[in-house]
Enzyme design. Structure first.
Site, PDB file in Angstrom:
ATOM      1  N   HIS A  24       0.821  -1.225   0.000  1.00 39.60           N
ATOM      2  CA  HIS A  24       0.000   0.000   0.000  1.00 39.60           C
ATOM      3  C   HIS A  24       0.859   1.282   0.000  1.00 39.60           C
ATOM      4  O   HIS A  24       0.668   2.202   0.771  1.00 39.60           O
ATOM      5  CB  HIS A  24      -1.104   0.011   1.074  1.00 39.60           C
ATOM      6  CG  HIS A  24      -0.697  -0.089   2.523  1.00 39.60           C
ATOM      7  ND1 HIS A  24       0.317   0.641   3.091  1.00 39.60           N
ATOM      8  CD2 HIS A  24      -1.223  -0.817   3.530  1.00 39.60           C
ATOM      9  CE1 HIS A  24       0.393   0.350   4.371  1.00 39.60           C
ATOM     10  NE2 HIS A  24      -0.510  -0.529   4.672  1.00 39.60           N
ATOM     11  N   HIS A  78      -7.142  -8.757  13.749  1.00 37.83           N
ATOM     12  CA  HIS A  78      -7.046  -7.503  12.987  1.00 37.83           C
ATOM     13  C   HIS A  78      -7.674  -7.737  11.620  1.00 37.83           C
ATOM     14  O   HIS A  78      -7.419  -8.777  11.005  1.00 37.83           O
ATOM     15  CB  HIS A  78      -5.557  -7.147  12.858  1.00 37.83           C
ATOM     16  CG  HIS A  78      -5.241  -5.889  12.134  1.00 37.83           C
ATOM     17  ND1 HIS A  78      -6.073  -4.799  12.090  1.00 37.83           N
ATOM     18  CD2 HIS A  78      -4.128  -5.533  11.429  1.00 37.83           C
ATOM     19  CE1 HIS A  78      -5.492  -3.836  11.376  1.00 37.83           C
ATOM     20  NE2 HIS A  78      -4.324  -4.260  10.962  1.00 37.83           N
ATOM     21  N   GLU A  80      -7.403  -5.780   8.808  1.00 35.49           N
ATOM     22  CA  GLU A  80      -6.796  -5.203   7.603  1.00 35.49           C
ATOM     23  C   GLU A  80      -6.624  -6.322   6.556  1.00 35.49           C
ATOM     24  O   GLU A  80      -6.327  -7.479   6.909  1.00 35.49           O
ATOM     25  CB  GLU A  80      -5.453  -4.529   7.931  1.00 35.49           C
ATOM     26  CG  GLU A  80      -5.003  -3.638   6.781  1.00 35.49           C
ATOM     27  CD  GLU A  80      -3.856  -2.675   7.127  1.00 35.49           C
ATOM     28  OE1 GLU A  80      -3.363  -2.691   8.266  1.00 35.49           O
ATOM     29  OE2 GLU A  80      -3.464  -1.914   6.225  1.00 35.49           O
ATOM     30  N   ASP A  82      -4.477  -7.450   4.600  1.00 27.09           N
ATOM     31  CA  ASP A  82      -3.299  -8.330   4.528  1.00 27.09           C
ATOM     32  C   ASP A  82      -3.409  -9.486   5.523  1.00 27.09           C
ATOM     33  O   ASP A  82      -2.667 -10.469   5.408  1.00 27.09           O
ATOM     34  CB  ASP A  82      -1.991  -7.564   4.738  1.00 27.09           C
ATOM     35  CG  ASP A  82      -1.950  -6.734   5.997  1.00 27.09           C
ATOM     36  OD1 ASP A  82      -2.995  -6.189   6.396  1.00 27.09           O
ATOM     37  OD2 ASP A  82      -0.861  -6.612   6.592  1.00 27.09           O
ATOM     38  N   HIS A 145      -2.666  -1.008  15.138  1.00 30.59           N
ATOM     39  CA  HIS A 145      -2.704   0.352  14.618  1.00 30.59           C
ATOM     40  C   HIS A 145      -4.035   0.688  13.956  1.00 30.59           C
ATOM     41  O   HIS A 145      -4.165   1.759  13.352  1.00 30.59           O
ATOM     42  CB  HIS A 145      -1.542   0.556  13.623  1.00 30.59           C
ATOM     43  CG  HIS A 145      -1.710  -0.247  12.360  1.00 30.59           C
ATOM     44  ND1 HIS A 145      -1.747   0.348  11.120  1.00 30.59           N
ATOM     45  CD2 HIS A 145      -1.889  -1.557  12.118  1.00 30.59           C
ATOM     46  CE1 HIS A 145      -1.915  -0.559  10.182  1.00 30.59           C
ATOM     47  NE2 HIS A 145      -2.006  -1.724  10.767  1.00 30.59           N
ATOM     48  N   ASP A 164       0.199  -7.010  14.239  1.00 29.92           N
ATOM     49  CA  ASP A 164       1.197  -6.205  13.515  1.00 29.92           C
ATOM     50  C   ASP A 164       2.377  -5.800  14.410  1.00 29.92           C
ATOM     51  O   ASP A 164       3.505  -5.642  13.923  1.00 29.92           O
ATOM     52  CB  ASP A 164       0.556  -4.929  12.964  1.00 29.92           C
ATOM     53  CG  ASP A 164      -0.174  -5.155  11.641  1.00 29.92           C
ATOM     54  OD1 ASP A 164       0.281  -5.989  10.841  1.00 29.92           O
ATOM     55  OD2 ASP A 164      -1.198  -4.499  11.421  1.00 29.92           O
ATOM     56  N   TYR A 196       9.575  -0.842  10.051  1.00 32.12           N
ATOM     57  CA  TYR A 196       8.157  -1.125  10.256  1.00 32.12           C
ATOM     58  C   TYR A 196       7.548  -0.120  11.243  1.00 32.12           C
ATOM     59  O   TYR A 196       6.474   0.437  11.007  1.00 32.12           O
ATOM     60  CB  TYR A 196       8.006  -2.559  10.783  1.00 32.12           C
ATOM     61  CG  TYR A 196       6.590  -3.043  10.730  1.00 32.12           C
ATOM     62  CD1 TYR A 196       6.105  -3.698   9.603  1.00 32.12           C
ATOM     63  CD2 TYR A 196       5.720  -2.838  11.795  1.00 32.12           C
ATOM     64  CE1 TYR A 196       4.793  -4.126   9.544  1.00 32.12           C
ATOM     65  CE2 TYR A 196       4.417  -3.261  11.744  1.00 32.12           C
ATOM     66  CZ  TYR A 196       3.957  -3.911  10.615  1.00 32.12           C
ATOM     67  OH  TYR A 196       2.651  -4.324  10.557  1.00 32.12           O
ATOM     68  N   HIS A 229       3.687 -10.515  10.893  1.00 30.39           N
ATOM     69  CA  HIS A 229       4.613 -10.290   9.772  1.00 30.39           C
ATOM     70  C   HIS A 229       6.031 -10.646  10.239  1.00 30.39           C
ATOM     71  O   HIS A 229       6.445 -10.238  11.339  1.00 30.39           O
ATOM     72  CB  HIS A 229       4.653  -8.820   9.339  1.00 30.39           C
ATOM     73  CG  HIS A 229       3.392  -8.298   8.726  1.00 30.39           C
ATOM     74  ND1 HIS A 229       2.910  -8.740   7.510  1.00 30.39           N
ATOM     75  CD2 HIS A 229       2.528  -7.354   9.151  1.00 30.39           C
ATOM     76  CE1 HIS A 229       1.796  -8.074   7.213  1.00 30.39           C
ATOM     77  NE2 HIS A 229       1.543  -7.236   8.195  1.00 30.39           N
TER      78      HIS A 229
HETATM   79 FE1  FEO Z   1      -2.395  -3.643   9.859  1.00 31.11          FE
HETATM   80 FE2  FEO Z   1      -0.362  -6.071   8.663  1.00 31.11          FE
HETATM   81  O1  FEO Z   1      -1.906  -5.054   8.771  1.00 31.11           O
END
Ligand code: FEO
Length: 404
Positions: A24, A78, A80, A82, A145, A164, A196, A229
């Site tokens: 993104h 989460h 999001e 991803d 986040h 995250d 990050y 991640h």
């Molecule tokens: Fe907030 Fe890795 O997505």
């Protein structure tokens, strides 16, 4: 990559995205991973899913351990895309499973998917899930986040599934920190953590500090931090916890970064004696040309340094577009605990340096004023002044750094 047992009967079943270079808008030169975890207990529980396009990978990893139809709980830390982007594909396999999620997570998921046939349990901080031999404790982490974010602590195994937080965009065949640093340096991993944090978490430093303190007050012992991640912190979870605490408190290197752009090399010419002036005051300095550098790299280098000088030519009475873009992006990240200054060249009417200072002030950054400007091309006298400007800025940076 195949599934990996991270603790007895707890498996990494995620996907490695070796190829992603634009996350993104955030440049990811090392790719990334989408980590999710499977607990094989009396109630089989899946913690998070993966990005859309990687559903088959995680399903295959799950199938290598159990029949997916045995999954009775799905925890979504989460929403999001991803992490939750493949939930529709997963739910086709396990339509009767219960999704454990925060209230805001449920509301967000309703916007992305048709959730009408899915079963939900809304959870809050301190709520638990017993899977048989294990108890999972949920910890809401709103705005770390996203508003929906939470973490899950596996009590008996002392594992924090941190979502995250504590992650890195780094695709690797190694799943664990100790494996990774046998081949790659620890400093490479630390750099990925800072990258990050700078690009994703910088605006939330105050929340990070208070959330870590809240987790510590809950008395959770943490043997392992497993983010969604990158590398899992098996050998040194305290290392990344302390890195986060340090960054949240404003700790950074005593260093300066010069972030600039240039039209006909005049602003660039000014940067060179400034670099020498800073170095002659004993401060390390790095130079980043914006159009030659991805934005996220410039943000990381800003974050790693106590001082930042912005170099911008004046174009049509305002900042050069790439510099304006960088400063707007930086303002959104709400930087703190850094000192800034500006320099640049102009032709018939200035304006860019003044605008840069206005941006610093909007951000609430400490500044060294005035900046320095030259008309068209720096003379040798201008270069001497640039050198002195660099020395003066380095002195201010040292003085300011002493407050932390
Ligand atoms: Fe907030 Fe890795 O997505």
């Amino acid at each position: 990559m195949k599934a990996v047992e991270i603790k007895p009967d707890i498996y990494w079943v995620g996907a490695i995205d070796w190829a992603v270079r634009d996350f993104h808008g955030y440049v990811t030169p090392n790719g990334t991973t989408y980590n999710n975890y499977l607990i094989v207990d009396e109630q089989v529980t899946l913690l998070d899913v993966v990005k859309h396009g990687f559903a088959e990978t995680t399903i295959s990893n799950i199938k290598s351990i159990i029949d997916p139809s045995k999954i009775v709980n799905l925890v979504i830390n989460h929403i999001e895309p991803d992490h939750a982007g493949s939930i529709d594909k997963i739910m086709e396999l396990i339509p009767d499973t219960t999704i454990h999620i925060t209230e805001k997570g449920k509301k967000g998921l309703d916007r992305y998917f048709d959730t009408s046939g899915w079963k939900f349990r809304i959870v809050r901080t301190g709520d638990t899930l017993n899977t048989g031999k294990r108890n999972l404790v949920f910890i809401e982490t709103p705005m770390l986040h996203w508003p929906d974010s939470m973490m899950t602590y596996i009590k008996e195994d002392k594992v924090l599934i941190s979502q995250d937080a504590f992650g890195q965009h780094y695709a690797s065949a190694s799943r664990f920190d100790d494996d990774f640093i046998t081949c790659f340096s620890g400093s490479e991993l630390e750099d990925a953590v800072k990258d990050y944090y700078a690009n994703i978490l910088m605006p939330f430093s105050a929340l990070i500090k208070s959330k870590i303190e809240e987790i510590q007050k809950l008395g959770f012992q943490i043997d392992m931090i497993a983010p969604d991640h990158g590398i899992i912190w098996r050998k040194s979870p305290s290392k990344v916890l302390n890195m986060y605490l340090d960054m949240a408190k404003g700790k950074t290197d005593l260093a300066v970064v010069i972030i600039y752009d240039t039209m006909w090399n005049s602003t660039e010419q000014m940067a060179l004696p400034i670099v020498q002036g800073i170095k002659d005051e004993g401060i390390e300095v790095k130079v980043i040309k914006l159009r030659a550098t991805p934005m996220s790299v410039a943000i990381k280098e800003f974050w790693k340094s106590r001082g930042c000088l912005i170099g911008t030519p004046t174009l049509n009475n305002i900042m050069f577009p790439s510099v304006a873009e960088f400063l707007t992006h930086l303002r959104g990240l709400r930087p703190k605990n850094r000192i800034a200054g500006a320099f640049g060249s102009y032709g018939w009417g200035g304006g860019a340096v003044k605008e840069a200072y206005e941006e610093f002030k909007r951000m609430g950054l400490e500044v060294m004023e005035p900046g320095i400007q030259v008309v068209y091309r720096a003379s040798s006298e201008d270069e001497r002044k640039c050198y002195e400007f660099g020395r003066e800025f380095a002195k201010k940076v040292k003085e300011y750094h002493g407050r932390f």
